[in-house]
Design an enzyme around this catalytic site. Sequence first.
Site, PDB file in Angstrom:
ATOM      1  N   THR A 208      16.120   0.479   9.712  1.00 52.16           N
ATOM      2  CA  THR A 208      16.151  -0.899   9.240  1.00 52.16           C
ATOM      3  C   THR A 208      16.930  -0.976   7.930  1.00 52.16           C
ATOM      4  O   THR A 208      17.663  -0.042   7.591  1.00 52.16           O
ATOM      5  CB  THR A 208      14.718  -1.486   9.114  1.00 52.16           C
ATOM      6  OG1 THR A 208      14.811  -2.893   8.888  1.00 52.16           O
ATOM      7  CG2 THR A 208      13.931  -0.853   7.982  1.00 52.16           C
ATOM      8  N   ASN A 209      16.796  -2.080   7.191  1.00 50.64           N
ATOM      9  CA  ASN A 209      17.514  -2.220   5.922  1.00 50.64           C
ATOM     10  C   ASN A 209      16.625  -2.930   4.909  1.00 50.64           C
ATOM     11  O   ASN A 209      15.474  -3.251   5.199  1.00 50.64           O
ATOM     12  CB  ASN A 209      18.827  -2.973   6.148  1.00 50.64           C
ATOM     13  CG  ASN A 209      18.576  -4.302   6.822  1.00 50.64           C
ATOM     14  OD1 ASN A 209      17.865  -5.143   6.303  1.00 50.64           O
ATOM     15  ND2 ASN A 209      19.139  -4.481   8.006  1.00 50.64           N
ATOM     16  N   ARG A 210      17.165  -3.217   3.730  1.00 48.83           N
ATOM     17  CA  ARG A 210      16.324  -3.704   2.633  1.00 48.83           C
ATOM     18  C   ARG A 210      16.091  -5.214   2.647  1.00 48.83           C
ATOM     19  O   ARG A 210      15.483  -5.753   1.731  1.00 48.83           O
ATOM     20  CB  ARG A 210      16.959  -3.296   1.294  1.00 48.83           C
ATOM     21  CG  ARG A 210      16.851  -1.801   1.032  1.00 48.83           C
ATOM     22  CD  ARG A 210      17.659  -1.412  -0.190  1.00 48.83           C
ATOM     23  NE  ARG A 210      17.321  -2.236  -1.343  1.00 48.83           N
ATOM     24  CZ  ARG A 210      18.188  -2.607  -2.281  1.00 48.83           C
ATOM     25  NH1 ARG A 210      19.444  -2.238  -2.194  1.00 48.83           N
ATOM     26  NH2 ARG A 210      17.805  -3.348  -3.299  1.00 48.83           N
ATOM     27  N   SER A 211      16.538  -5.912   3.669  1.00 47.28           N
ATOM     28  CA  SER A 211      16.382  -7.376   3.687  1.00 47.28           C
ATOM     29  C   SER A 211      14.898  -7.761   3.711  1.00 47.28           C
ATOM     30  O   SER A 211      14.103  -7.208   4.474  1.00 47.28           O
ATOM     31  CB  SER A 211      17.071  -7.951   4.920  1.00 47.28           C
ATOM     32  OG  SER A 211      16.705  -9.293   5.070  1.00 47.28           O
TER      33      SER A 211
END
Length: 397
Positions: A208-211
């Site tokens: 995933t990512n930091r959003s």
Amino acid sequence: MFTNKNVLVIVTGSIAAYKATTLVRLLVKNDAQVRVGMTKSAQEFITSRTLAILSGHEVLTDLFNAPESAVVHMDWAKWADIILVVPATANIIGKIANGIADDAVTATIMASAADKVIAPAMNDHMLNNLAVSRNIKQLQTDGWLVIEPETGFLAEGYDAKGRLPEPETILSQTDVRLRSRSGKLQGKKVVITAGGTREAIDPVRYLTNRSSGKMGYALARAAAEHGAHVTLITTINRETIFGVHQIMVKSAQEMYDVSMSEFEDADYFIAAAAVADFKPTAELVHKIKKQADSTLTLNLVQNPDILKAIGQSKKAGQRVVGFAAETQHIIQSGQEKLVSKSADMLVANDVSRQDAGFSSDNNAVTILTRDERAQTLAKASKIAIAREIIERMITLN
Ligand SMILES: Cc1cc2nc3c(=O)[nH]c(=O)nc-3n(C[C@H](O)[C@H](O)[C@H](O)COP(=O)(O)O)c2cc1C
């Protein structure tokens, strides 16, 4: 939020009546003029003295022995800009829905043309009762904003639906409702994506990512404030917003499928989600075990490009807004993306900044449109930025 508004809070005989004290304090803090009315049962739970002190005004409890005038219910009905019935018992819901005015508060409610908001709070069995469900629907039909009860720990000692939401949530939903009355997106459907997608590796791990989804939620709120029907396709469940229908998804593929079908009858699409460009070639059925070899190679394939597909499927009258998270050459990359994705507007933000962007409550963006007029919005809260973006989106032709 409620500056110079006359807000009448009606408290009824629910175990959640104590939360009305926080609600009154918050309203006063938000510069509202507050008065309180209480049913007889409500006074079994908290005293009128507490609410009189917090609101700075005598509390209305008795129709025939009222503080100020012989026709107090008419006077207070006229005084109020907003009536908040919090918490609302099954009993008061039934009375209001059926036009009964047999005490000070119900007579005042019936006589008032104010905006009306009601927050039911009761045991799940009461909430599921057919008469209560029917009465709640009736209030919605009659134009009341009904704040949905939450699922959580009830006074009876178990988890179920019926809990009164926190006063902050009640006020936030009321605020959206009041603003939406004069909005420029009445009758329009706005589809927004939010959050970082999750690409499964095995049953317990994902990429995933930091959003944080905060920008997408702020946009959903800003569009709802304009009276739009908002569909928020999100990987993160942050809050309930009046006028916003949430659809939870996990992966980019799921977000793509839901986006394409929701866009068909939409007027606007805003791609605010941080969609993973790549996903593992296949989700493994079993958890990857530690191996003697200290390295692990993951094979990735490209995900579908949601913004591009939406841009290409656009019909006459539909407008598409994309987001570009960049770390360098922000305007140039943004302009290229605007064209390559067939978007009508692109919001470029510099995610290399520590004080704005991902996870932060603030953002600083540059809005690009086909006419090549770039508009830079200085660092501000995400809701302030979202309101500017929606205002600009409305002017797209
Ligand atoms: C301890 C206790 C807690 C109660 N909590 C609730 C409640 O959360 N919701 C509700 O609808 N009724 C609740 N009731 C029942 C109401 O107090 C009762 O129906 C009363 O007639 C409501 O009067 P009112 O609507 O005029 O305030 C509770 C009663 C008791 C004794």
